[in-house]
Enzyme design. Structure first.
Site, short mmCIF file in Angstrom:
data_model
loop_
_atom_site.label_atom_id
_atom_site.label_comp_id
_atom_site.label_asym_id
_atom_site.label_seq_id
_atom_site.Cartn_x
_atom_site.Cartn_y
_atom_site.Cartn_z
N TYR A 218 -0.40 -15.92 36.92
CA TYR A 218 -1.76 -16.08 36.41
C TYR A 218 -2.00 -15.11 35.25
O TYR A 218 -2.51 -15.51 34.19
CB TYR A 218 -2.78 -15.83 37.53
CG TYR A 218 -4.20 -15.78 37.01
CD1 TYR A 218 -4.86 -16.95 36.67
CD2 TYR A 218 -4.84 -14.56 36.82
CE1 TYR A 218 -6.15 -16.89 36.14
CE2 TYR A 218 -6.12 -14.51 36.31
CZ TYR A 218 -6.77 -15.67 35.97
OH TYR A 218 -8.04 -15.62 35.45
N GLU B 200 -14.01 -19.65 40.24
CA GLU B 200 -14.82 -18.42 40.11
C GLU B 200 -15.96 -18.44 41.12
O GLU B 200 -16.30 -17.41 41.69
CB GLU B 200 -15.37 -18.29 38.69
CG GLU B 200 -14.33 -17.95 37.65
CD GLU B 200 -13.88 -16.50 37.69
OE1 GLU B 200 -14.50 -15.68 38.38
OE2 GLU B 200 -12.90 -16.19 37.00
N TRP C 290 -9.65 -11.95 43.57
CA TRP C 290 -9.13 -13.10 42.84
C TRP C 290 -7.82 -13.60 43.44
O TRP C 290 -7.56 -14.79 43.47
CB TRP C 290 -8.98 -12.76 41.36
CG TRP C 290 -8.60 -13.93 40.52
CD1 TRP C 290 -7.47 -14.05 39.77
CD2 TRP C 290 -9.33 -15.15 40.34
NE1 TRP C 290 -7.45 -15.28 39.13
CE2 TRP C 290 -8.60 -15.97 39.47
CE3 TRP C 290 -10.54 -15.63 40.84
CZ2 TRP C 290 -9.01 -17.23 39.08
CZ3 TRP C 290 -10.96 -16.90 40.45
CH2 TRP C 290 -10.20 -17.68 39.59
#
Length: 120
Positions: free
Chosen positions: A16, A38, A46
């Site tokens: 990522y 999100e 995350w």
């Protein structure tokens, strides 16, 4: 490649970081996916969301906004039983509402307009 301090040794996190973080995107499908992820991340790390991303793709119709906007309450209840995603009813309802808002945005703007952009 040098990485930010927050990027640990998890290969998913590194991928990522290296391929998406800080890369400007104008791809509407990608931006919509990130909007929903999100929303799912709120209050969580995350990496938690990244680990569940593939399952989200499966159960949220490949992040198809049309299908998500029409997602039923019954389907949300089914998703609440899926350990592969973050089982939070409000976040799932928000995904549906965000899909509806996304479609409204797309339908009220010029289809060729490239103004939707996010620097991730």
């Amino acid at each position: 490649m040098p990485r930010c301090f927050w990027c640990n040794d998890d290969p998913l996190y590194q991928a990522y970081h290296d391929r998406e973080w800080g890369v400007p995107s104008r791809d509407r499908q990608h931006l919509f996916e990130m909007l929903l992820l999100e929303g799912a991340q709120a209050g969580l790390s995350w990496i938690t969301v990244l680990k569940k991303r593939e399952r989200y793709r499966e159960v949220l119709f490949g992040f198809d906004a049309e299908r998500l906007a029409a997602m039923s309450d019954d389907y949300i209840e089914t998703l609440m039983q899926d350990p592969g995603i973050i089982r939070n009813r409000l976040k799932l309802q928000a995904a549906r509402k965000n899909a509806q808002a996304w479609l409204c945005l797309l339908y009220t703007s010029d289809a060729a307009d490239d103004s939707i952009r996010v620097d991730l």
